[in-house]
Design a protein around this motif. Structure first.
Motif, short mmCIF file in Angstrom:
data_model
loop_
_atom_site.label_atom_id
_atom_site.label_comp_id
_atom_site.label_asym_id
_atom_site.label_seq_id
_atom_site.Cartn_x
_atom_site.Cartn_y
_atom_site.Cartn_z
N GLY A 141 69.50 75.07 58.75
CA GLY A 141 69.92 76.06 59.73
C GLY A 141 69.46 77.45 59.32
O GLY A 141 68.61 77.61 58.43
N SER A 142 70.04 78.45 59.95
CA SER A 142 69.63 79.83 59.74
C SER A 142 70.66 80.58 58.90
O SER A 142 71.86 80.41 59.09
N ILE A 143 70.18 81.39 57.98
CA ILE A 143 71.01 82.27 57.19
C ILE A 143 70.57 83.70 57.47
O ILE A 143 69.42 84.07 57.18
N GLU A 144 71.44 84.47 58.08
CA GLU A 144 71.12 85.85 58.42
C GLU A 144 71.36 86.74 57.21
O GLU A 144 72.20 86.47 56.35
N GLY A 145 70.62 87.84 57.15
CA GLY A 145 70.80 88.77 56.05
C GLY A 145 69.99 90.03 56.26
O GLY A 145 69.49 90.30 57.36
N ARG A 146 69.86 90.81 55.21
CA ARG A 146 69.14 92.08 55.27
C ARG A 146 68.11 92.12 54.16
O ARG A 146 68.43 91.89 52.99
N LEU A 147 66.87 92.41 54.55
CA LEU A 147 65.76 92.51 53.61
C LEU A 147 65.44 93.98 53.35
O LEU A 147 65.40 94.79 54.29
N VAL A 148 65.24 94.33 52.08
CA VAL A 148 64.78 95.66 51.71
C VAL A 148 63.41 95.51 51.07
O VAL A 148 63.26 94.87 50.02
N LEU A 149 62.39 96.07 51.73
CA LEU A 149 61.00 95.94 51.30
C LEU A 149 60.34 97.30 51.42
O LEU A 149 60.39 97.93 52.48
N ARG A 150 59.75 97.76 50.33
CA ARG A 150 59.14 99.10 50.28
C ARG A 150 60.14 100.19 50.72
O ARG A 150 59.78 101.15 51.39
N GLY A 151 61.40 100.01 50.34
CA GLY A 151 62.41 100.99 50.64
C GLY A 151 62.88 101.00 52.08
O GLY A 151 63.70 101.84 52.47
N ILE A 152 62.42 100.04 52.90
CA ILE A 152 62.79 99.95 54.31
C ILE A 152 63.65 98.71 54.50
O ILE A 152 63.34 97.64 53.97
N SER A 153 64.73 98.85 55.27
CA SER A 153 65.68 97.76 55.44
C SER A 153 65.72 97.30 56.90
O SER A 153 65.81 98.12 57.81
N HIS A 154 65.65 95.98 57.08
CA HIS A 154 65.77 95.38 58.41
C HIS A 154 66.53 94.05 58.29
O HIS A 154 66.44 93.37 57.27
N PRO A 155 67.28 93.68 59.34
CA PRO A 155 67.88 92.34 59.35
C PRO A 155 66.80 91.28 59.51
O PRO A 155 65.87 91.45 60.32
#
Length: 212
Positions: A141-155
């Motif tokens: 299934g799906s696990i939602e979360g928040r990614l921080v990459l190059r100082g930028i954050s998106h769900p």
């Protein structure tokens, strides 16, 4: 009041918890003290840690000609917190200064450079999930979360594959993938050469089974 009666009362009160003993002393004669509440057992769980020797964290990106470029993060950290309501929450850190494209030193240099992960300024990629039921790992299934990459954050979302064994993470890998658009994270160079889609791939093993 007789000395024997007082002694009996004190003896009886010493067998009660402190709070109930105080209530019993204040209760009117003939009214029984309230029943003791059930004991609340607080259970503390240590986090489950990713086995750094058996787990693999990597990524895939395709060229405009369809060639697939695969990279990995030799240095990473991962843990799964067990929450009080039984749900789990995963936390991942991937260190970009060690990222590599095996056998391709030129590609490795590009990936670490400022046009891609920019490891000099942004040494860590992080993913923190929202709480999810542990059955999600077994059933997929799906696990939602928040990614921080190059100082930028998106769900973002990790797609977990259905497990191939009864104890995923111990007897088989927990395999999950999450595809992001690199342009959203400032990685918008090489548009003529590379696809905008980058897929992170996690093959996770846990370091120690929980004790019964």
């Amino acid at each position: 009041m007789s000395r024997a009666w007082c002694g009996g009362l004190l003896l009886a009160l010493t067998g009660l918890p402190a709070g109930l003993a105080a209530q019993a002393m204040l209760a009117p004669p003939g009214v029984p003290p309230p029943a003791a509440l059930p004991t609340v057992q607080v259970v503390q769980h240590a986090p489950l840690l990713l086995d750094k020797h058996q787990s693999r964290l990597g990524f895939e990106v395709r060229t405009r000609l369809g060639q697939r470029i695969e990279g990995n993060f030799p240095q990473f950290e991962g843990r799964i917190e067990i929450l009080s309501d039984g749900r789990h929450q995963v936390h991942l850190k991937m260190y970009t200064r060690s990222v590599e494209i095996p056998g391709k030193p030129r590609y490795t240099s590009w990936m670490r450079g400022e046009d891609f992960f920019d490891a000099g300024r942004y040494p860590v990629v992080e993913f923190d999930s929202l709480p999810y039921p542990p059955q999600q790992v077994e059933q997929g299934g799906s696990i939602e979360g928040r990614l921080v990459l190059r100082g930028i954050s998106h769900p973002e979302t990790l797609k977990v594959e259905k497990a191939d064994c009864a104890r995923p993470g111990y007897d088989c890998d927990v395999v999950s993938r999450g595809t992001v658009l690199r342009g959203r994270y400032g990685m918008d160079n090489w548009q003529l050469a590379l696809s905008d889609r980058v897929t992170f791939v996690l093959r996770a093993r846990l370091s120690e089974a929980p004790k019964p």
